[in-house]
Design a protein around this motif. Structure first.
Motif, PDB file in Angstrom:
ATOM      1  N   ARG A 224     -48.874  35.870 -78.245  1.00  0.00           N
ATOM      2  CA  ARG A 224     -49.297  35.029 -79.366  1.00  0.00           C
ATOM      3  C   ARG A 224     -48.792  33.616 -79.139  1.00  0.00           C
ATOM      4  O   ARG A 224     -47.611  33.385 -78.960  1.00  0.00           O
ATOM      5  CB  ARG A 224     -48.708  35.567 -80.668  1.00  0.00           C
ATOM      6  CG  ARG A 224     -49.412  36.808 -81.121  1.00  0.00           C
ATOM      7  CD  ARG A 224     -49.325  36.979 -82.616  1.00  0.00           C
ATOM      8  NE  ARG A 224     -49.777  38.326 -82.969  1.00  0.00           N
ATOM      9  CZ  ARG A 224     -48.952  39.374 -82.960  1.00  0.00           C
ATOM     10  NH1 ARG A 224     -47.696  39.221 -82.665  1.00  0.00           N
ATOM     11  NH2 ARG A 224     -49.415  40.572 -83.279  1.00  0.00           N
ATOM     12  N   PHE A 225     -49.704  32.668 -79.113  1.00  0.00           N
ATOM     13  CA  PHE A 225     -49.306  31.255 -79.028  1.00  0.00           C
ATOM     14  C   PHE A 225     -50.457  30.415 -79.548  1.00  0.00           C
ATOM     15  O   PHE A 225     -51.583  30.891 -79.687  1.00  0.00           O
ATOM     16  CB  PHE A 225     -48.948  30.862 -77.588  1.00  0.00           C
ATOM     17  CG  PHE A 225     -50.036  31.146 -76.585  1.00  0.00           C
ATOM     18  CD1 PHE A 225     -50.999  30.196 -76.306  1.00  0.00           C
ATOM     19  CD2 PHE A 225     -50.080  32.375 -75.924  1.00  0.00           C
ATOM     20  CE1 PHE A 225     -52.000  30.463 -75.372  1.00  0.00           C
ATOM     21  CE2 PHE A 225     -51.084  32.645 -74.993  1.00  0.00           C
ATOM     22  CZ  PHE A 225     -52.041  31.680 -74.724  1.00  0.00           C
ATOM     23  N   LYS A 226     -50.163  29.181 -79.828  1.00  0.00           N
ATOM     24  CA  LYS A 226     -51.212  28.278 -80.318  1.00  0.00           C
ATOM     25  C   LYS A 226     -52.209  28.026 -79.195  1.00  0.00           C
ATOM     26  O   LYS A 226     -51.818  27.763 -78.070  1.00  0.00           O
ATOM     27  CB  LYS A 226     -50.570  26.949 -80.735  1.00  0.00           C
ATOM     28  CG  LYS A 226     -50.336  26.813 -82.222  1.00  0.00           C
ATOM     29  CD  LYS A 226     -50.410  25.351 -82.643  1.00  0.00           C
ATOM     30  CE  LYS A 226     -50.152  25.186 -84.134  1.00  0.00           C
ATOM     31  NZ  LYS A 226     -48.720  25.238 -84.483  1.00  0.00           N
ATOM     32  N   GLY A 227     -53.482  28.105 -79.521  1.00  0.00           N
ATOM     33  CA  GLY A 227     -54.485  27.865 -78.498  1.00  0.00           C
ATOM     34  C   GLY A 227     -54.810  29.109 -77.704  1.00  0.00           C
ATOM     35  O   GLY A 227     -55.431  29.050 -76.649  1.00  0.00           O
ATOM     36  N   GLN A 228     -54.406  30.262 -78.228  1.00  0.00           N
ATOM     37  CA  GLN A 228     -54.653  31.519 -77.526  1.00  0.00           C
ATOM     38  C   GLN A 228     -56.152  31.779 -77.349  1.00  0.00           C
ATOM     39  O   GLN A 228     -56.598  32.192 -76.283  1.00  0.00           O
ATOM     40  CB  GLN A 228     -54.024  32.656 -78.326  1.00  0.00           C
ATOM     41  CG  GLN A 228     -54.147  33.992 -77.659  1.00  0.00           C
ATOM     42  CD  GLN A 228     -53.931  35.120 -78.643  1.00  0.00           C
ATOM     43  OE1 GLN A 228     -54.194  34.976 -79.838  1.00  0.00           O
ATOM     44  NE2 GLN A 228     -53.454  36.244 -78.155  1.00  0.00           N
TER      45      GLN A 228
ATOM     46  N   HIS B 145     -40.946  30.245 -74.675  1.00  0.00           N
ATOM     47  CA  HIS B 145     -42.221  29.713 -75.143  1.00  0.00           C
ATOM     48  C   HIS B 145     -42.749  28.651 -74.198  1.00  0.00           C
ATOM     49  O   HIS B 145     -43.929  28.626 -73.864  1.00  0.00           O
ATOM     50  CB  HIS B 145     -42.035  29.124 -76.546  1.00  0.00           C
ATOM     51  CG  HIS B 145     -43.176  29.452 -77.434  1.00  0.00           C
ATOM     52  ND1 HIS B 145     -43.306  30.675 -78.049  1.00  0.00           N
ATOM     53  CD2 HIS B 145     -44.261  28.727 -77.792  1.00  0.00           C
ATOM     54  CE1 HIS B 145     -44.417  30.678 -78.749  1.00  0.00           C
ATOM     55  NE2 HIS B 145     -45.019  29.524 -78.615  1.00  0.00           N
TER      56      HIS B 145
ATOM     57  N   TYR C   4     -46.201  28.741 -72.060  1.00  0.00           N
ATOM     58  CA  TYR C   4     -47.206  27.687 -72.087  1.00  0.00           C
ATOM     59  C   TYR C   4     -47.500  27.167 -70.687  1.00  0.00           C
ATOM     60  O   TYR C   4     -48.653  26.991 -70.303  1.00  0.00           O
ATOM     61  CB  TYR C   4     -46.752  26.523 -72.984  1.00  0.00           C
ATOM     62  CG  TYR C   4     -47.369  26.614 -74.347  1.00  0.00           C
ATOM     63  CD1 TYR C   4     -48.754  26.461 -74.494  1.00  0.00           C
ATOM     64  CD2 TYR C   4     -46.608  26.877 -75.478  1.00  0.00           C
ATOM     65  CE1 TYR C   4     -49.345  26.574 -75.733  1.00  0.00           C
ATOM     66  CE2 TYR C   4     -47.192  26.989 -76.727  1.00  0.00           C
ATOM     67  CZ  TYR C   4     -48.556  26.835 -76.853  1.00  0.00           C
ATOM     68  OH  TYR C   4     -49.149  26.954 -78.068  1.00  0.00           O
TER      69      TYR C   4
END
Lengths: 300, 276
Positions: free
Chosen positions: A106-110, B8, B12
């Protein structure tokens, strides 16, 4: 109209309508798949150059198969196909599974990452070939420049005139075109693993890699099995990538069974002989898909 | 807390790097199309077109029959999809709702039909189409593509109809609809999104074909499909990579757009008949 109503919920809902609805599909499949299959098996037992259906059939002969098993080209094609299937499937899985695990976090922009990772799926095979033919171009291709820059080679490689290099390029294109399918399937599989499994493992103090080995991979096994068969079959049957990229050359280094079948049929117009090769590939395909269906019994 | 931030950041970095490497070939196609041909013969290469020549697409359409090829591809795909949708809506509905004797084995056969090697099928089809005088006509690939598509679409639609409750048709039939009327008036409207996704999937299959087009259309330049046309450009002695890339973008664009719309349904299409 009580006489014409139909209770679809009845257990014995056999009805003429069911047959009627299937008729067009059965008819088309019979005409354009089943009948041609019979024709090609029939052709493989005749000495035919150009298939003509309006002429009486030639006498029955097993000469095509005898020639085939005695031909070095055929065994070379088997070996090339085997190498292709093994190497490409392996790297498709390596890349497909790891990208799936990566974007499953789960991360932003997934959502965007998922879209991008599977993007090569949406590039037609012929276009993928154009892209890589240019990347591996011997004079101005980016790959040669990159390899020299990284000090891997000291002079430009002529990718399409060396058998090993050409084989490597074919594999590269196939992996790039094929891994998104594995990613998509694996992501679907990952979605279906219950969150509780992981939570329970965390409580028990399992590390990330332990969770991968003991939960993720075993839960994915059924999906992995089916996907593996589908990918192997795709490589086994693929025609356009190799044909447009190398045409089977240089020195038959990339001549798979598919390419050999096509070459014999439409390059040398030996359609009886080509059908014999095709029938061998057909047998392999049918066995493989039967295996796959047997592994997934509840989808029928 | 700090460990979490590091993880994190690593995640990324991993995602960005992976996406960059995997999507790079597509980016390179666009850069190549927009670069001056002279610029492509310079080392080190420039990863950004100095003066993007947006006019390349218009120019390539003027120089080559790209629009004709795209039109042929579209005609073939629309024809093949139309035939296969009609056929597979009926067949999928039948497999989903009726206990037809032999339905099981037909389902099995349809699954197997997806696995047949095209290189074998083109040989007898070539003979059959020659007899019917269809070689060189778009009808040859419309028919060939339809049978390529039908196994997929039938299976997708069967799965889709399975998810629609039987009560819907029953209610319609209580109101005096015939079974077919119920299918047309109740089931099809409800399954519109599924039908659209299935049709687009069929479109992608037809648009991507090369083997059938290469075999049946080689000698009929006016009927070449986009993929066939592109490969003839690649085969030319002096390859103008900039022009080929521009043409390739035009050919890939419809499928890319479909993919963006279809992404959510893609799994259903790919796994049709393969999922647990």
């Amino acid at each position: 109209m009580p006489g014409f109503s139909l209770d679809l919920a009845r257990p014995s809902r056999r009805h003429w309508l069911g047959y009627l609805l299937l008729a067009p599909a059965v008819l088309l499949i019979a005409l354009i798949i089943v009948y041609p299959l019979f024709v090609s098996v029939d052709l493989s037992f005749q000495n035919v150059n150009i298939a003509r259906l309006d002429q009486p059939r030639r006498p029955f002969t097993t000469a095509n198969y005898e020639r085939l098993f005695a031909s070095e080209d055929f065994w070379n094609a088997c070996w090339v196909t085997f190498k292709l299937v093994t190497i490409v499937s392996f790297f498709c899985f390596l890349l497909g599974l790891s990208t799936a695990l990566l974007v499953n976090n789960r991360f932003k922009g997934q959502a965007l990452a998922r879209l991008l990772v599977a993007l090569p799926w949406a590039i037609p095979e012929v276009i993928a070939v154009v892209i890589f033919a240019w990347l591996f171009d011997s004079s101005f291709g980016l790959m040669n420049w990159l390899f020299i820059k990284l000090g891997l080679v000291d002079q430009t490689i002529n990718w399409f005139s060396s058998p090993d290099a050409a084989f490597a390029v074919v594999c590269t294109v196939m992996v790039w075109k094929g891994y998104p399918f594995v990613s998509i399937m694996m992501l679907a599989g990952l979605q279906s693993i219950p969150e509780d499994f992981y939570n329970a493992a965390k409580v028990d103090g399992a590390r990330a890699w332990q969770r991968l080995i003991h939960i993720t991979i075993p839960s994915l096994m059924p999906v992995i099995g089916v996907t593996l068969v589908l990918v192997m079959l795709w490589v086994f049957r693929d025609f356009s990538i190799i044909y447009v990229l190398t045409g089977g050359g240089p020195l038959k280094a990339t001549q798979s069974l598919s390419i050999m079948t096509y070459e014999q049929a439409f390059g040398f117009f030996k359609m009886g002989y080509a059908s014999a090769i095709g029938v061998i590939t057909l047998i392999v395909c049918v066995i493989a898909s039967r295996l796959m269906i047997a592994r997934a019994p509840d989808n029928i | 807390m700090r460990r979490k931030t590091t993880r994190h950041a690593l995640l990324y970095a991993g995602v960005v790097l992976t996406c960059a490497i995997l999507v790079f070939p597509i980016y390179w196609l666009v850069v190549t199309a927009l670069s001056e041909p002279s610029q492509l013969r310079q080392l080190p290469p420039s990863f950004w077109p100095a003066e993007p020549r947006w006019g390349v697409f218009g120019q390539i359409m003027a120089e080559r029959p790209i629009l004709l090829w795209l039109g042929n591809s579209a005609l073939a795909a629309i024809g093949a999809v139309a035939i296969s949708m009609v056929v597979s809506v009926l067949a999928g509905y039948s497999l989903s709702r009726f206990r037809v004797r032999g339905g099981q084995s037909l389902g099995l056969f349809i699954l197997t039909a997806k696995m047949l090697p095209a290189t074998l099928l083109v040989i007898p089809l070539f003979g059959i189409f020659r007899n019917l005088e269809l070689i060189g006509s778009l009808w040859s690939i419309i028919l060939a593509h339809a049978t390529l598509i039908i196994p997929f679409t039938t299976w997708m639609l069967k799965g889709y109809f399975d998810t629609i409750p039987h009560e819907l048709e029953q209610a319609a039939m209580v109101d005096g609809c015939s079974p077919l009327g119920a299918l047309v008036r109740v089931i099809l409207p409800v399954s519109a999104p599924g039908l659209a996704a299935t049709a687009l999937y069929g479109f992608v299959l037809s648009w991507s074909d090369y083997a059938y087009a290469r075999t049946f259309l080689t000698n009929a330049q006016g009927n070449w499909t986009a993929n066939l046309g592109i490969t003839t450009m690649k085969g030319e002695y002096i390859s103008n990579w900039s022009d080929i890339s521009a043409a390739s973008i035009l050919v890939a664009l419809p499928i890319l757009l479909i993919y963006l719309f279809l992404e959510r349904y893609l799994v259903g299409g790919l796994t049709a008949g393969a999922e647990k």
